[in-house]
Write a protein that holds these residues in place. Sequence first.
Motif, PDB file in Angstrom:
ATOM      1  N   LEU A  64       0.831  -1.203   0.000  1.00 42.72           N
ATOM      2  CA  LEU A  64       0.000   0.000   0.000  1.00 42.72           C
ATOM      3  C   LEU A  64       0.866   1.254   0.000  1.00 42.72           C
ATOM      4  CD1 LEU A  64      -2.712   1.447   0.201  1.00 42.72           C
ATOM      5  CD2 LEU A  64      -2.620   1.147   2.685  1.00 42.72           C
ATOM      6  N   ARG A  65       1.982   1.249   0.701  1.00 39.21           N
ATOM      7  CA  ARG A  65       2.860   2.418   0.734  1.00 39.21           C
ATOM      8  C   ARG A  65       3.414   2.717  -0.656  1.00 39.21           C
ATOM      9  NH1 ARG A  65       5.311   5.502   4.455  1.00 39.21           N
ATOM     10  NH2 ARG A  65       4.284   4.286   6.084  1.00 39.21           N
ATOM     11  N   SER A  66       3.833   1.678  -1.365  1.00 37.56           N
ATOM     12  CA  SER A  66       4.371   1.874  -2.708  1.00 37.56           C
ATOM     13  C   SER A  66       3.285   2.358  -3.662  1.00 37.56           C
ATOM     14  CB  SER A  66       4.989   0.568  -3.213  1.00 37.56           C
ATOM     15  OG  SER A  66       5.444   0.696  -4.539  1.00 37.56           O
ATOM     16  N   TYR A  67       2.100   1.768  -3.584  1.00 36.19           N
ATOM     17  CA  TYR A  67       1.011   2.144  -4.488  1.00 36.19           C
ATOM     18  C   TYR A  67       0.506   3.550  -4.198  1.00 36.19           C
ATOM     19  CZ  TYR A  67      -3.658   2.050  -6.623  1.00 36.19           C
ATOM     20  OH  TYR A  67      -4.778   2.358  -7.333  1.00 36.19           O
ATOM     21  N   ALA A  68       0.361   3.894  -2.910  1.00 39.01           N
ATOM     22  CA  ALA A  68      -0.161   5.213  -2.556  1.00 39.01           C
ATOM     23  C   ALA A  68       0.821   6.323  -2.911  1.00 39.01           C
ATOM     24  CB  ALA A  68      -0.482   5.260  -1.062  1.00 39.01           C
ATOM     25  N   SER A  69       2.115   6.021  -2.959  1.00 40.96           N
ATOM     26  CA  SER A  69       3.094   7.061  -3.282  1.00 40.96           C
ATOM     27  C   SER A  69       2.993   7.516  -4.735  1.00 40.96           C
ATOM     28  CB  SER A  69       4.505   6.548  -2.992  1.00 40.96           C
ATOM     29  OG  SER A  69       4.834   5.469  -3.851  1.00 40.96           O
ATOM     30  N   ILE A  70       2.460   6.678  -5.628  1.00 38.69           N
ATOM     31  CA  ILE A  70       2.299   7.052  -7.033  1.00 38.69           C
ATOM     32  C   ILE A  70       0.835   7.193  -7.418  1.00 38.69           C
ATOM     33  CG2 ILE A  70       4.464   5.944  -7.699  1.00 38.69           C
ATOM     34  CD1 ILE A  70       2.846   3.583  -8.758  1.00 38.69           C
ATOM     35  N   LEU A  71      -0.060   7.161  -6.427  1.00 37.97           N
ATOM     36  CA  LEU A  71      -1.494   7.164  -6.718  1.00 37.97           C
ATOM     37  C   LEU A  71      -1.956   8.491  -7.312  1.00 37.97           C
ATOM     38  CD1 LEU A  71      -4.179   5.624  -6.527  1.00 37.97           C
ATOM     39  CD2 LEU A  71      -4.429   6.491  -4.190  1.00 37.97           C
TER      40      LEU A  71
END
Length: 750
Positions: free
Chosen positions: A369-376
């Motif tokens: 989730l941290r990786s996905y939310a950083s580029i969301l």
Amino acid sequence: MDARLKQEDVSSSSGKDIALDKQPPSLIELSDSSSESDDEGPSKKRKLGVVIPEGFLQPLPPVRQLPPTPPAAPDSPSPPALQRFSQAGATKQFWKAGDYEGCPGGGRDSYSGGIDHVRVHPKFLHSNATSHKWALGAFAELLDNALDEVSSGATYVKIDKLKNRKDGNRMLLIEDNGGGMDPDKMRQCMSLGYSAKSKLANTIGQYGNGFKTSTMRLGADVIVFSRCRGKDGRRFTQSIGLLSYTFLRSTGKEDIVVPMLDYERREGSWNQLIRSSFGDWKKNLETVIQWSPFSTEEDLIEQFSLMGDHGTRIIIYNLWEDDQGFLELDFDADPHDIQLRGVNRDEKNIQMAKTFPNSRHFLTYRHSLRSYASILYLRIPPRFRMILRGRDIEHHNIVNDMMFSQEVTYRPQPGADGVYKDTMAAVVTIGFVKDAKHHIDVQGFNVYHKNRLIKPFWRLWNPAGSGGRGVIGVLEANFVEPAHDKQGFERTTVLARLEGKLIQMQKNYWKTNSHRIGYASVGNKKLLTESAEGDDSLDSEPQTPSKPGRHSASSSKPTMRSSDKFSSRSNDGRHTSLGGKTRMSTRFESGRTLNLQESSSSPSTEAVDGDDVSRHQPHSNGGKINGLSTATPLQVVDIEQLREENRQLRERLAQQDGEILSKLQHDLQTERERCRTLERQLQEAQEKIDQMNREQETLIDIFQQEKELREAAERNLRKKLKDASTTIQNLLDKVTLLENVESPNGKSES
């Protein structure tokens, strides 16, 4: 909580009673007032003429109250609500949670006021949530709602893990400090299809369905706490809403029932805001307490004390499990992250992400989730924070991972009516990921819509080989409509055109820049493919005489077919001309060289590797022996010419190697001389340093000798001074003695 809860006065029923003596027997008077209880002015009423069905005025049967929640024993593994949930044959796996039918015969109450109405079965909550095939997409919906609250003053959204006090299980918290929801907005949030955001310019939500699908995708139940200051900032309300799939399944409901509690702040204290009757309010409270993680009304009110003056606090519990009985969400792999288990998690990609940090988001966004939310989001509002388990999520732009990047502007073509309602262009930034030189399979386009990532690393071009590998792109396409789950786009003609354009961009970029990261030139690959995939029936094709004056050979020589001609450039883009013939050299990674020749006779290709010469010639008019074509004298001459040219090429290369070697030797000799000069200078400097050290030691010795001489002279002077002092003292003693001797004689004489 210090604020005392006061029960709002229930308006007397005398003003609402039906005056049957003033109206015909078949008509009743209905009061219709605003849902918001304003203190200013009386409520507006309207009279409606309604035909009363037979038996309508009969007294209703008493409403059965839900039993209060019995206290859970300390050793009890689960509360009674969860026990009933288990007894009902329910599953904790999301994809199997929709298999239940409800109570038999429960569908009789579909007749209201003489008009049939459509009912929404609780199973629809599950089927509606299945639009999220990927659990992290559900998190994105909740983050969208928090980001939309920036216009209402939101400065953060917080995602964390909580513990259920009743059963000890883990719960999920999503909290923001936005404007919050008043009682009416809370009911719209819990309903299907209500959305005022589609009319606003800078908001992401538009379908009024994201909250329901996202929360039901992550867990079976959700309870929402929201505090609002009202439109004018003076009407403070706080509301509690419970959307419980466990409650609906366990009680066999065939309608979606959402218990809600509302409070209003008056004169410094919070009062119960009763919309219908105190009995209904009390029933809602009992239902919420029984089926929520909280045991008393004080526990519910305590949640508001953890918030500010405004905001929303969402708690999702009874989280879904996988086939092995583990939670679908992994809270233990990283204390500052929430990850997914199962097929989305690839340990190989996790290890590769440590080796190739510039490709980390491509390798980890599927499970982290941290990786996905950083580029969301393409852009984050200033001073807005996304906090995941106590640590801020750092916003990341994929463009920063690119090298050799280019920008291409794409303007969509007009639709069938010739114009677009919103004519706009998309700037596509395309380039190689910085780890592309390692030839890892990372490629795709990050396509955003209104600042929101819809298609992460969208892979459009799928060649058989390594074509397109390492090419990534970023664009914001506001002219295509996203699907309901915001994980894809609606299939339209505009989208198909965009796909075709992106594929073309990637192919052009790969063709132009693939050699910069170590791949062979695309033009040479195409040349080899054409030579390997030539027509098998070359010997059956009629031959035409060559044009006079084009070559020095006679016109009776056969000419090659146009399909067999090779016209390509080498990796460095140069053509060499030897003996009036056009020749090209293609260098491969293995060190082999392919020499191509175009002449009046049939073409021939020759691969040279040292002295190993292998030739491949197209079939000519000569016959075949055992399936192999025989060489004509002209072809033998061409072979000899190729050998001579190759020999000349070797000599030229040897000469170039000699020149290079001579230059290198000269450079080496120059460096040696320079090293010798530096050594001499170093030796001279060392000698000077030694001489200075010796001089310094000599000076030290001189200073030491002078010091010793001074000390000896000082000692001698001190000794003489002491002797002089002793002599003086002796003389003084003698003078004193003489004075004492003379004094008595004087007396005697007198």
